[in-house]
Scaffold this active site. Structure first.
Site, PDB file in Angstrom:
ATOM      1  N   ASN A 174      11.593  19.633 -20.976  1.00 62.20           N
ATOM      2  CA  ASN A 174      10.819  18.978 -19.743  1.00 62.20           C
ATOM      3  C   ASN A 174      10.965  20.046 -18.537  1.00 62.20           C
ATOM      4  O   ASN A 174      11.812  20.757 -18.664  1.00 62.20           O
ATOM      5  CB  ASN A 174      11.265  17.727 -19.334  1.00 62.20           C
ATOM      6  N   HIS A 221       6.526  25.902  -7.496  1.00 63.90           N
ATOM      7  CA  HIS A 221       5.620  26.051  -8.819  1.00 63.90           C
ATOM      8  C   HIS A 221       5.798  27.637  -9.185  1.00 63.90           C
ATOM      9  O   HIS A 221       5.557  27.951 -10.323  1.00 63.90           O
ATOM     10  CB  HIS A 221       4.193  25.872  -8.279  1.00 63.90           C
ATOM     11  N   ASP A 270      16.130  13.642 -23.011  1.00 62.93           N
ATOM     12  CA  ASP A 270      16.803  12.774 -23.751  1.00 62.93           C
ATOM     13  C   ASP A 270      16.339  11.238 -23.502  1.00 62.93           C
ATOM     14  O   ASP A 270      15.232  11.310 -22.816  1.00 62.93           O
ATOM     15  CB  ASP A 270      18.409  12.831 -23.507  1.00 62.93           C
ATOM     16  N   ARG A 286       2.928   1.121 -25.516  1.00 57.76           N
ATOM     17  CA  ARG A 286       3.331   2.508 -25.321  1.00 57.76           C
ATOM     18  C   ARG A 286       3.607   2.941 -26.771  1.00 57.76           C
ATOM     19  O   ARG A 286       3.486   3.952 -27.037  1.00 57.76           O
ATOM     20  CB  ARG A 286       4.820   2.351 -24.909  1.00 57.76           C
ATOM     21  N   HIS A 343      10.947  20.302 -14.367  1.00 58.91           N
ATOM     22  CA  HIS A 343      11.239  19.164 -13.432  1.00 58.91           C
ATOM     23  C   HIS A 343      11.234  20.065 -11.989  1.00 58.91           C
ATOM     24  O   HIS A 343      12.039  20.847 -11.958  1.00 58.91           O
ATOM     25  CB  HIS A 343      12.493  18.309 -13.453  1.00 58.91           C
ATOM     26  N   GLY A 366      16.993   9.188 -21.339  1.00 58.61           N
ATOM     27  CA  GLY A 366      16.776   8.941 -19.737  1.00 58.61           C
ATOM     28  C   GLY A 366      15.705   9.543 -19.101  1.00 58.61           C
ATOM     29  O   GLY A 366      14.940  10.311 -19.652  1.00 58.61           O
ATOM     30  N   VAL A 367      15.391   9.343 -18.004  1.00 61.49           N
ATOM     31  CA  VAL A 367      14.551  10.071 -17.001  1.00 61.49           C
ATOM     32  C   VAL A 367      15.036  11.174 -16.303  1.00 61.49           C
ATOM     33  O   VAL A 367      15.889  11.002 -15.354  1.00 61.49           O
ATOM     34  CB  VAL A 367      13.725   9.145 -16.123  1.00 61.49           C
ATOM     35  N   MET A 416       2.978  12.724 -17.297  1.00 57.08           N
ATOM     36  CA  MET A 416       3.313  11.646 -16.359  1.00 57.08           C
ATOM     37  C   MET A 416       3.587  10.350 -17.084  1.00 57.08           C
ATOM     38  O   MET A 416       3.628   9.301 -16.511  1.00 57.08           O
ATOM     39  CB  MET A 416       2.315  11.433 -15.075  1.00 57.08           C
ATOM     40  N   ARG A 417       3.934  10.442 -18.215  1.00 62.71           N
ATOM     41  CA  ARG A 417       4.306   9.184 -19.075  1.00 62.71           C
ATOM     42  C   ARG A 417       5.601   9.231 -19.464  1.00 62.71           C
ATOM     43  O   ARG A 417       5.998  10.187 -19.920  1.00 62.71           O
ATOM     44  CB  ARG A 417       3.400   8.950 -20.437  1.00 62.71           C
TER      45      ARG A 417
HETATM   46  C1  GRF Z   1       5.493  20.608 -11.956  1.00 68.33           C
HETATM   47  O1  GRF Z   1       5.764  20.532 -10.476  1.00 68.33           O
HETATM   48  C2  GRF Z   1       6.570  20.180 -13.027  1.00 68.33           C
HETATM   49  O2  GRF Z   1       7.747  20.308 -12.381  1.00 68.33           O
HETATM   50  C3  GRF Z   1       6.305  18.445 -12.636  1.00 68.33           C
HETATM   51  O3  GRF Z   1       4.965  18.344 -12.562  1.00 68.33           O
HETATM   52  C4  GRF Z   1       4.301  19.346 -11.909  1.00 68.33           C
HETATM   53  C5  GRF Z   1       3.176  19.865 -13.011  1.00 68.33           C
HETATM   54  O4  GRF Z   1       2.347  20.790 -12.519  1.00 68.33           O
HETATM   55  N1  GRF Z   1       6.825  17.886 -14.080  1.00 68.33           N
HETATM   56  P1  GRF Z   1       1.189  21.599 -13.224  1.00 68.33           P
HETATM   57  O5  GRF Z   1       0.304  20.516 -13.802  1.00 68.33           O
HETATM   58  O6  GRF Z   1       1.855  22.448 -14.292  1.00 68.33           O
HETATM   59  O7  GRF Z   1       0.403  22.363 -12.322  1.00 68.33           O
END
Ligand code: GRF
Length: 218
Positions: free
Chosen positions: A109, A173, A143, A67, A111, A145-146, A92-93
């Site tokens: 980020n 979205h 930070d 990592r 979310h 954490g996740v 996704m990492r």
């Molecule tokens: C989004 O829903 C975001 O909140 C999450 O991953 C998704 C990414 O979507 N972390 P995209 O690749 O921007 O279409």
């Protein structure tokens, strides 16, 4: 005003990257995307960067022994492009604590839930499974954490009867695509201040903005 140099880390379709690219190219926000770093070959995010003429770097994480080695490669790409703000847009990492510390206050980020509800993966499914009537999206500082960092802004999305994961994710979205450029614009304008665990947003006239939920994007 100088444009804030933004680095975007993405792993997937990159629709949030697309929203940022559109906001930057239309000059709706004082920022520009300096580099896109993606850990998945062939991802939509790489295609979107290419179509916009933005430098894109593909760093498949499996090609790195650790990592730390992967994070170092990401760091080098960001530094090489003079990045001032890092946006995780479907990346996704999990980044190592040392990386997060290096970018403290300059790493955000997006979310797909109203944090602190439903952190981690499968946030949309978690919301459906729990039967909540309102979910949404959050942009927050990262930070160690996740999905635990200080919240900057949120937008609410209703959960409708008959929603499935795809329909609810699509509605979330739409809000992410408004919220993320809005927040990056605020940061670029120097209006976002991290004060411990809380975030203060200055209004355009320098006074604190009262509400930062479901903002209207100019
Ligand atoms: C989004 O829903 C975001 O909140 C999450 O991953 C998704 C990414 O979507 N972390 P995209 O690749 O921007 O279409």
């Amino acid at each position: 005003m100088d444009l804030l140099k933004v680095g975007v880390l993405a792993s997937g379709e990159g629709s949030n990257l697309g929203a940022l690219l559109a906001a930057c190219s239309a000059r709706r926000i004082p920022a520009r995307i300096s580099v896109v770093v993606c850990n998945v070959a062939g991802a939509g995010a790489l295609r979107r960067a290419g179509e916009s003429g933005v430098p894109a770097v593909c760093l498949p994480h499996r090609e790195y022994a650790s990592r730390e080695a992967f994070d170092a490669a990401v760091m080098a790409a960001l530094e090489a492009h003079g990045v001032e703000l890092v946006v995780l847009a479907g990346f996704m990492r999990v980044l190592a604590p040392s990386f997060v510390r290096s970018w403290a206050g300059r790493l955000v980020n997006v979310h797909p839930a109203l944090l602190p509800a439903f952190p981690g993966v499968a946030a949309v499914k978690q919301a459906l499974d729990r039967g909540v009537r309102v979910t949404g999206c959050t942009v927050h500082f990262v930070d160690e954490g996740v999905d635990t960092g200080p919240v900057i802004a949120q937008a609410a999305v209703p959960v409708l009867q008959g929603d499935d994961e795809a329909s609810l994710a699509a509605r979330i979205h739409v809000q992410e695509h408004r919220l993320l450029p809005f927040v990056v614009g605020l940061i670029a304008a120097g209006r976002v201040h991290l004060e411990g665990r809380r975030v203060r947003i200055d209004g355009a006239d320098g006074t604190p903005a009262s509400v930062l939920a479901s903002p209207e994007v100019p």
